[in-house]
Design a protein around this motif. Structure first.
Motif, PDB file in Angstrom:
ATOM      1  N   TYR A 228       0.832  -1.202   0.000  1.00  0.00           N
ATOM      2  CA  TYR A 228       0.000   0.000   0.000  1.00  0.00           C
ATOM      3  C   TYR A 228       0.871   1.258   0.000  1.00  0.00           C
ATOM      4  O   TYR A 228       0.737   2.122  -0.861  1.00  0.00           O
ATOM      5  CB  TYR A 228      -0.923  -0.009   1.218  1.00  0.00           C
ATOM      6  CG  TYR A 228      -1.944   1.105   1.220  1.00  0.00           C
ATOM      7  CD1 TYR A 228      -3.115   0.996   0.472  1.00  0.00           C
ATOM      8  CD2 TYR A 228      -1.747   2.255   1.973  1.00  0.00           C
ATOM      9  CE1 TYR A 228      -4.053   2.012   0.462  1.00  0.00           C
ATOM     10  CE2 TYR A 228      -2.675   3.273   1.975  1.00  0.00           C
ATOM     11  CZ  TYR A 228      -3.820   3.152   1.212  1.00  0.00           C
ATOM     12  OH  TYR A 228      -4.750   4.174   1.208  1.00  0.00           O
ATOM     13  N   SER A 229       1.792   1.333   0.960  1.00  0.00           N
ATOM     14  CA  SER A 229       2.756   2.439   1.022  1.00  0.00           C
ATOM     15  C   SER A 229       4.084   1.897   1.520  1.00  0.00           C
ATOM     16  O   SER A 229       4.121   1.008   2.385  1.00  0.00           O
ATOM     17  CB  SER A 229       2.274   3.541   1.979  1.00  0.00           C
ATOM     18  OG  SER A 229       1.141   4.197   1.456  1.00  0.00           O
ATOM     19  N   ILE A 293       3.908   5.234  -2.474  1.00  0.00           N
ATOM     20  CA  ILE A 293       2.768   4.579  -3.120  1.00  0.00           C
ATOM     21  C   ILE A 293       3.181   3.204  -3.634  1.00  0.00           C
ATOM     22  O   ILE A 293       4.279   3.029  -4.160  1.00  0.00           O
ATOM     23  CB  ILE A 293       2.233   5.461  -4.265  1.00  0.00           C
ATOM     24  CG1 ILE A 293       0.869   4.977  -4.743  1.00  0.00           C
ATOM     25  CG2 ILE A 293       3.224   5.562  -5.416  1.00  0.00           C
ATOM     26  CD1 ILE A 293       0.138   6.004  -5.573  1.00  0.00           C
ATOM     27  N   ARG A 297      -2.177   0.808  -3.188  1.00  0.00           N
ATOM     28  CA  ARG A 297      -2.635   2.197  -3.118  1.00  0.00           C
ATOM     29  C   ARG A 297      -3.067   2.703  -4.495  1.00  0.00           C
ATOM     30  O   ARG A 297      -4.070   3.424  -4.620  1.00  0.00           O
ATOM     31  CB  ARG A 297      -1.513   3.072  -2.560  1.00  0.00           C
ATOM     32  CG  ARG A 297      -1.810   4.560  -2.521  1.00  0.00           C
ATOM     33  CD  ARG A 297      -2.959   4.891  -1.600  1.00  0.00           C
ATOM     34  NE  ARG A 297      -3.126   6.334  -1.453  1.00  0.00           N
ATOM     35  CZ  ARG A 297      -4.296   6.930  -1.227  1.00  0.00           C
ATOM     36  NH1 ARG A 297      -5.393   6.199  -1.117  1.00  0.00           N
ATOM     37  NH2 ARG A 297      -4.367   8.235  -1.103  1.00  0.00           N
ATOM     38  N   GLU A 300      -6.468   1.434  -5.260  1.00  0.00           N
ATOM     39  CA  GLU A 300      -7.452   2.189  -4.480  1.00  0.00           C
ATOM     40  C   GLU A 300      -7.733   3.557  -5.097  1.00  0.00           C
ATOM     41  O   GLU A 300      -8.892   3.994  -5.205  1.00  0.00           O
ATOM     42  CB  GLU A 300      -6.955   2.347  -3.046  1.00  0.00           C
ATOM     43  CG  GLU A 300      -7.934   3.049  -2.126  1.00  0.00           C
ATOM     44  CD  GLU A 300      -7.397   3.146  -0.702  1.00  0.00           C
ATOM     45  OE1 GLU A 300      -6.819   4.197  -0.355  1.00  0.00           O
ATOM     46  OE2 GLU A 300      -7.553   2.162   0.048  1.00  0.00           O
TER      47      GLU A 300
END
Length: 530
Positions: A228-229, A293, A297, A300
């Motif tokens: 995600y990150s 990122i 992410r 999303e």
């Protein structure tokens, strides 16, 4: 084909430099057909497991009873069965990853390395550290076989061998059936930021994705990182949440179970996992924010900004299991998604005719890595990714988002001038005395504590320096490794570099005798990464 099928008994080495979509795989198959008909075995290597399903399917359609597979996605029993079958009953065509280069093929006639430039062909750990290209070259010489290196973006090492006359160069400069290479469009993210656009999805990218999907076409979107990150940061004191076992920040991963969101922190080196904490253990603040990122992410963000878009993720986390790569690629090929979001495996060898757009979401992260080969490898990835677009009858387009549109890598991509980049990079390496004009060897040490490991590295440097210095070699270090701790073990390293030729190192047993108890040594000749 004449360069690959002359049954002289002496073999040879050939670099097949063909642009993406030029038919390199068909040449592999025709050369394989010739050597199988001569009763000789064929070895066909891929750099990634994700490339095996498509190549394996093509080989089995052409040679139904002659094809074997070998990779880490097979069980121990399946790999042993392939190993045993290679000893007899041939000739065989074996499709595999780098370790397949050691299979006991009885009578090798042809060895193929597809995407020969790919750094995945180098085994860095555990020992022995080897490059599959070097091992394949040795095996071909021993068997009087041909070594065929295929790439749209050849490595500097192979290009130099061509210039020296050690390798024959063959070029494919046009796509099959006269197809056109995709147009390149660069998005200057500085201008996006100045106009108030602060998301990683630029306005041109959003508009083009809508247009592509509106025409019933598909796109692939490359993101350098999974998860995600890349890290979680405290906005009060600035501390990042680190792995307790490694000198690395933990990566944020997001999961959805029964509709509920569940965030976890993971280490991509030792696989440590822990819940996402709600308070900084340094200052007690609750002001946490994920920075950077990853593929999760991006998916999303696309779902938020383009709600009707059908998305698939293609990275290490989603392709686990024996048929993980095949399952996702088959879903995408059946048009069950409009956009495939993934890491570097997206750029390698996929042939999907309905893909008309390829996207580099954040080019700068690859171009500015602190690595000798950063620019070379970034341009190779970008050219390879661009080659996924427009492989069918419809024209393709490539969108590159960057804060440095004037960078030599971006300019070379836009101009389609990999040749010029290659020659400029070769001259720069020659002028500065860097690989491939010199040899290097990395000695990696790991131990239970920083002091013990550092002492071992210093002892090893003192032991080696006098003898290496007499032969024109230099010892750089000792120094902490770029990732100084992994799985609770401290890591130090020595870098040796000197003239071309055999490495003037004592035996591994001799070197390990110098080290304190508990300190391990890995010897990595010609390292791809420091």
């Amino acid at each position: 084909m004449a360069s690959l099928t002359a049954p002289t008994g002496q073999g040879g080495e050939v670099l097949l430099w063909g642009i993406t979509g030029s038919g390199k795989t068909e040449i592999y198959l025709q050369a394989a057909a010739f050597w199988l008909a001569q009763g000789r075995d064929v070895l066909m290597l891929c750099p990634e497991i994700g490339l095996i399903p498509q190549l394996l399917d093509r080989c089995r359609r052409r040679f139904p009873d002659r094809v074997l597979s070998y990779s880490s996605h097979l069980s121990d029993g399946e790999r042993r069965q392939t190993w045993d079958r290679c000893r007899h009953g041939g000739p065989w065509l074996v499709v595999g990853t780098r370790s397949a280069v050691f299979l006991p093929l009885a009578l090798l006639g042809l060895a193929v390395l597809d995407e020969e430039h790919d750094p995945s062909y180098k085994q860095e750990a555990p020992m022995p550290c080897y490059h599959a290209r070097d091992v394949a070259r040795y095996r071909a010489r021993q068997a009087g076989a041909y070594l065929l290196l295929g790439s749209a973006t050849p490595s500097l090492e192979s290009w130099r061998r061509c210039q020296a006359g050690a390798c024959q160069l063959l070029r494919l400069k046009e796509r099959v059936a006269g197809g056109q290479l995709p147009a390149i469009r660069v998005v200057d993210m500085r201008q996006e930021l100045a106009s108030g656009q602060r998301t990683a999805i630029s306005r041109p990218l959003r508009d083009r994705l809508e247009a592509v999907c509106g025409r019933g076409e598909q796109a692939v979107l490359f993101v350098p990182r999974r998860g995600y990150s890349p890290f979680l940061n405290c906005r009060s004191c600035g501390e990042a949440v680190m792995c307790p076992h490694c000198a690395l920040a933990l990566t944020v991963h997001r999961h959805h179970n029964s509709g509920a969101r569940h965030d976890v922190l993971r280490c991509h080196w030792c696989n440590h996992r822990q819940p996402l904490q709600d308070r900084c253990h340094h200052c007690g603040s609750r002001a946490f924010k994920p920075f950077g990122i990853g593929t999760q992410r991006v998916v999303e963000l696309l779902q938020q900004q383009l709600p009707g878009l059908r998305l698939l993720r293609y990275d290490h986390d989603t392709t686990r299991g024996k048929d993980g790569h095949r399952r996702i690629l088959e879903q995408f090929a059946r048009h069950q998604a409009d956009v495939l979001v993934g890491t570097q495996m997206l750029a390698k060898g996929m042939d999907l005719p309905n893909v008309t757009m390829a996207v580099v979401l954040a080019a700068d992260g690859l171009m500015y890595r602190p690595d000798l080969r950063a620019q070379e490898q970034a341009l190779q990835v970008f050219f390879q990714l661009a080659g996924r677009a427009g492989r069918g009858t419809k024209p393709g387009e490539v969108l590159v988002q960057t804060y440095a549109p004037e960078h030599v890598v971006v300019r070379s991509l836009v101009e389609g001038s990999y040749d010029r980049f290659l020659n400029q990079e070769m001259e720069s390496r020659r002028r500065h005395g860097l690989a491939p004009y010199v040899r290097a060897c990395l000695l990696r040490l790991s131990g239970p504590s920083a002091r013990t490991t550092a002492n071992g590295a210093a002892l090893l440097a003192s032991h080696l320096s006098p003898g290496l210095g007499c032969q024109g070699w230099t010892v750089v270090g000792p120094a902490p490794a770029p990732v100084a701790r992994v799985a609770q073990r401290s890591r130090w390293q020595l870098l040796l570099h000197g003239p071309e030729g055999p490495l003037p190192l004592p035996s591994g047993q001799n070197l390990r005798a110098v080290l304190p108890r508990g300190v391990d040594l890995t010897i990595d000749p010609d390292p791809m990464h420091l």
